[in-house]
Design an enzyme around this catalytic site. Structure first.
Site, short mmCIF file in Angstrom:
data_model
loop_
_atom_site.label_atom_id
_atom_site.label_comp_id
_atom_site.label_asym_id
_atom_site.label_seq_id
_atom_site.Cartn_x
_atom_site.Cartn_y
_atom_site.Cartn_z
CD GLU A 1 -4.23 19.98 22.92
OE1 GLU A 1 -4.89 19.06 22.44
OE2 GLU A 1 -3.67 19.91 24.02
CD GLU B 1 -6.16 22.25 27.24
OE1 GLU B 1 -6.04 21.01 27.33
OE2 GLU B 1 -6.74 22.79 26.29
C1 IPT Z 1 -6.32 18.56 25.27
C2 IPT Z 1 -7.39 19.45 24.72
O1 IPT Z 1 -6.93 20.72 24.37
C3 IPT Z 1 -8.55 19.60 25.64
O2 IPT Z 1 -9.64 20.11 24.94
C4 IPT Z 1 -8.91 18.30 26.27
O3 IPT Z 1 -9.28 17.42 25.27
C5 IPT Z 1 -7.74 17.81 27.04
O4 IPT Z 1 -6.55 17.81 26.33
C6 IPT Z 1 -7.91 16.41 27.57
O5 IPT Z 1 -8.89 16.40 28.51
S1 IPT Z 1 -5.85 17.28 24.13
C7 IPT Z 1 -4.63 16.29 25.00
C8 IPT Z 1 -4.76 14.90 24.53
C9 IPT Z 1 -3.27 16.81 24.82
#
Ligand code: IPT
Length: 958
Positions: free
Chosen positions: A201, A289
């Site tokens: 991200e 994700e």
């Molecule tokens: C995203 C991250 O890539 C992951 O590591 C983890 O933090 C997850 O989300 C949340 O559990 S960040 C999200 C706020 C878009």
């Protein structure tokens, strides 16, 4: 461009990353796990186009779940979780590799024991599940410093840029981790890795393309050959292929429900990602994700509510929505969350449990979310035309509240209909019909009899115009779960919500012979269309045998519970379906023996649609007596689990420590905290030394400071400031006299009468908790926020300077306990003296009973031993429950056999049950429980009631 060069390939613009491979021979061990294992003979190709990933030229719908081995310090349980994922139809697992978990000190890397990623990857290969590798260097993940090691926070250069010190350190990590990842690549035929993520991200603010490119170049130089991708925080179009710093594939993340689980019934609308197609038209829609649950902060509503916010209804509507959007790679974060044991959590967002409200609970138990993922996972796997679809027009439902989106496979013309409320948050119950026009003709009204129901938050993905084995599937208002040729017949398992009507239409050259073996199913032959129409209500498991195609069809029509109780495995002798048990984790065929392994929660039936060669059935290695049913299945009986009895925890010993508070405590061996300069963007007040714990190599857990001064006699107070992270605390003593405690921030402590020693040496002793380092989500170096004391001065008179000593975890970056690793221990006296460890001689400690009250502020310990004699097996899961009045103010570190399995704040919560990772527990033998309790001076310190809990038989979240 560099990628192609690094690979030595000349690649046409159309096929960006067709990875050419040299066949290589591997010597495989003849392990019993080989049958399910991924094929490792020779090399493989991984390619893609705008539709999907292709492995060896064959399209694959990548259905993946996120799992973090570092949140499960129990290698045996890695196999359990990966098998459970595979059993639910996942064909991939996405794994973050946490740099800080492997590196306590610059240049020092540990990949042994619970850090053995060779083992994680080998287990994945044996289980037969692909791996999406995500080594960072930055991972976020609600973990300390977002995965950066403690030693990185003292760097001068800005993290996540080409700053030389940071970039060199990042490459150091990649070189170490890539050396292992590279030998587990599917392309080489050596392992399960099919994709590799660069950064995480990296999407907000100023972005450093040279940095991204440097990471790409490093991965390629390290021998990573699989396609590379990056996960954009949302579909913003960052790091598209073909740009500087752009990996091979574009991907994005999505968390539409957000992370506040307080009101789990209140939904946000499901996104429609079709508009993102233009961002990267030559790579498949890849959701790296997508929300699989949510994290929960200290004092939060708890994971049962997150489980609800992201429940089976959410999964159905949102994940099928993604399918309709055209996504052919979906990864659900988290599918098993696990435990942020020790000091792993990022303090601002999570506590010890990282259950995440996931489909597989922290205790490794399965949920209704798991069942829902299984229905969808089996579907995307079985119905192959799904991995290549174009958008079709919406169909007009008879009920305007319902929207029907369509996707069409351009080759087979198979249609996929997503039927759901247009307002995806609607809880209304609606009936509809719709017109259908496709390769098998036009139907003015589907269903032809009755209506289709959408009962509140549900979505149905219907299939029309499909060659299902040797049958022609015209359409169905039931959803296809899976189908397979088993022996001389096709078996299809379809499902619908219990009580709802369903209609399935199949086409045959002539009226087929229809036998309703069980259930209430009406068959109608439409001689004009040559359609067999079946009408029924979903209830239990109806069975219909249809003879008229090239092979007979055994159609199984399941309701909600029956589909949840159904399993599919693929063996060397072909597919097997099973019905009944809580879990069928694996199936193998040896000659005429079908060996199943799994779990039951109660005694019940085991029914098997087995290859005809099957003569003997084993369940967990023991023969099961089976009879052949009229429909040709094998029916047997399985016992329930043996009851588990857990001992009461009664024999406690107690000891107060905190000797550091005393003026005569010997701190000669402690490090002098006397630095005057720091790389940290935050500088200490003028004239004061740098006291930040990280500067002295103490990165995790509690830290002691002792400040010496010669009093003038005019001192009236001590002014302290500490940065602890959310919910952290610190406490101070002067010459052994308690001054008080504070949370994160500044506090002026006044010196009580009689505490000061004028014209003599005085000692201010301060214990500061480091709740963990912030993440660096916005890449603004927020992980560098200092931890420990940030300023300290005396108040009154000439206020002499303080000379400081500091002590954190034993050995600092040179870990005293490399097996349990950097996150297990901080610097409490008891931790430094081995009080957390099994075998520590506590026989001279006074006995106590719980609940207990400790009136003296500071740290005291409670220890007990307990013996277990519980059945061993992958399903074992035991937890620890703390019960107390939440008004009492104390916090705990809980050590089982020396492992810090949890941190507890009695007056904050919400976590009161702690999962004990099975691998660190002796399920047959003696165990040591040691609890360090930090209390204030309000007389409420101590420890409440502590008990063991069998998490297999108890429902609910920790
Ligand atoms: C995203 C991250 O890539 C992951 O590591 C983890 O933090 C997850 O989300 C949340 O559990 S960040 C999200 C706020 C878009």
């Amino acid at each position: 461009m560099n990628v192609r060069k690094a690979l030595g390939l000349s690649v046409s613009a159309a096929s960006v990353a067709a990875i050419a491979l040299t066949a290589c021979s591997t010597t495989e061990d003849a392990s019993t796990h080989e049958q399910a294992a991924l094929s490792t003979a020779g090399g493989h190709t991984i390619d893609y186009d705008g539709y999907s990933l292709k492995i060896d030229g064959k399209r694959l719908y990548v259905w993946s779940g996120e799992f973090h081995y570092w949140r499960l310090p129990s290698p045996d349980s890695w196999r359990d979780v990966l098998q459970k994922m595979k059993a639910a139809g996942f064909n991939a697992v996405s794994i973050y590799f946490d740099w800080g978990f492997h590196s306590p000190k610059q240049g020092v890397y540990d990949f042994n024991g619970i850090r053995d990623i060779d083992a994680v990857l080998e287990i994945a290969r044996e289980v037969g599940i692909y791996v999406i590798a995500r080594p960072g260097p930055y991972i976020n993940a609600e973990t300390d410093a977002g995965g950066f090691p403690g030693w990185l926070v003292t760097q001068a250069g800005k993290a996540r840029t080409t700053a030389p010190d940071y970039l060199e350190a990042s490459k150091e990590w990649l070189r170490h981790v890539d050396a292992i990842l590279a030998r587990h690549q599917f392309t080489d035929g050596h392992g399960p890795i099919i994709l590799y993520q660069i950064e995480n991200e990296y999407s907000n603010g100023a972005l450093d393309a040279q940095y991204m490119q440097a990471l790409i170049d490093q991965a390629r130089a390290d021998g990573i050959k699989v396609p590379l991708f990056h996960n954009d925080v949302w579909p913003a179009g960052n790091w598209k292929p073909g740009t500087l710093g752009g990996p091979n594939m574009y991907a994005f993340d999505g968390y539409p429900q957000g992370f506040d689980c307080s009101n789990p019934e209140t939904w946000k609308p499901a996104p429609d990602f079709r508009w993102t197609r233009g961002l990267s038209p030559n790579t498949p829609m890849f959701i790296a994700e997508f929300q699989g649950g949510a994290f929960d902060p200290w004092g939060g509503p708890g994971f049962d509510k997150c489980q609800k916010l992201t429940g089976p209804d959410f999964e159905s509507i949102f994940y099928k929505g993604n399918i309709a959007s055209g996504a052919t790679l979906q990864n659900f974060y988290m599918t098993f969350g696990g435990t942020s044991w020790g000091w792993l959590p990022d303090p601002g967002v999570v506590y010890t449990s990282y259950d995440y409200g996931s489909a597989i609970r922290e205790s490794r138990q399965l949920t209704a979310k798991y069942d829902q993922l299984k229905r969808m996972g089996y579907f995307v796997h079985a119905v192959e035309p799904l991995s290549k679809t174009d958008y079709g027009p919406d169909l007009t439902a008879s009920n305007a509240k319902i929207r029907i989106r369509t996707n069409v496979n351009p080759d087979t013309k198979t249609q996929f209909l997503l039927v759901a409320h247009a307002d995806t948050t609607s809880t209304a119950r609606d009936q509809l019909t719709f017109p259908l026009s496709g390769p098998d003709g036009t139907y003015a009204t589907v269903p032809q009899s009755g209506t289709l129901e959408i009962a509140g938050r549900e979505a149905k993905m219907l299939v029309a115009g499909y060659d299902l084995g040797a049958q022609r599937w015209v359409y169905s208002t039931s959803e296809i779960m899976t189908h397979a040729r088993i022996g001389a017949r096709d078996v299809a398992l379809i499902h619908g919500t219990t009580g709802q009507e369903g209609e399935t239409v199949l086409r045959y050259a002539a009226a087929p012979k229809v036998t309703v073996e069980s259930g209430d199913v009406t068959a109608t032959w439409d001689a004009d269309r040559k359609d067999l129409r079946l009408n029924y209500r979903h209830s239990g498991l109806a069975r219909v045998r249809i003879e008229g195609g090239a092979r007979p069809l055994e159609l199984l029509i399941a309701d909600t519970a029956s589909s949840a109780a159904s399993w599919r495995q693929d063996t060397a002798a072909g597919p097997v379906l099973e019905r009944g048990p809580y879990l069928v984790r694996d199936a193998r065929v040896f000659g005429s023996t079908l060996a199943l392994s799994g779990e039951t929660r109660e005694a019940g039936e085991l029914e098997i649609w087995a290859p005809p060669s099957t003569a003997t059935v084993l369940w967990n290695g023991r023969p099961v007596r089976t009879t052949r049913t009229p429909s040709g299945t094998l029916l047997g009986h399985l016992d329930g689990p043996a009851p588990v009895s857990l001992p009461e925890l009664t024999q406690w010993r107690h000891r107060y420590e905190t000797p550091e508070r005393a003026p005569d405590f010997d701190d000669a061996s402690w490090v002098a905290a006397n630095r005057t300069t720091t790389n940290n963007p935050t500088k200490p007040p003028a004239g004061q030394p740098v006291l930040y714990a990280d500067e002295y190599g103490f990165h995790h857990g509690d830290v002691w400071y002792r400040g010496h001064f010669r009093a003038t006699g005019a001192e009236t107070g001590v002014s302290l400031s500490a940065t602890t992270g959310t919910q952290g605390k610190y406490a101070a003593w002067l010459n052994g006299v308690y001054l008080g405690a504070s949370g994160n921030g500044a506090h002026a402590f006044s010196i009580p009468a009689g505490a000061l020693r004028p014209s003599a040496d005085n000692v201010v002793a301060v214990l500061v908790e480091n709740m963990g380092h912030n993440q660096d989500w916005n890449h603004n170096d927020s992980h560098k926020e200092p931890r420990g004391l940030t300023s300290a001065s005396l108040v009154g008179g000439a206020a002499p300077a303080l000379a400081w000593k500091i002590q954190g975890n034993l050995g600092g970056e040179d870990l005293a306990d490399p097996v349990r690793g950097p996150f297990n221990n901080g610097g409490l006296f008891g931790e430094r003296a081995g009080w957390s460890l099994p075998g520590y001689p506590d026989r001279d400690w006074p006995k106590t009973t719980l609940p207990a009250t400790e009136p003296t502020p500071g740290i005291s310990w409670y220890r007990t031993e307990f013996s277990l004699n519980v059945p061993q097996g992958p399903e074992t899961s035991i937890g620890l429950r703390i019960t107390d009045d939440p008004k009492r103010r104390y916090r705990l570190q809980i050590f089982v056999n020396g492992w810090n399995i949890g941190r507890y704040i009695n007056d904050v919560g919400p976590q009161r049950v702690f999962v004990i990772p099975t691998g660190i527990l002796r399920t047959r033998g003696s165990n040591t429980l040691a609890v360090a309790s930090w209390g204030d001076d309000d007389g409420t310190g101590g420890l409440g009631h502590v008990s063991l809990v069998d998490l297999v038989s108890s429902a609910g979240a920790p």
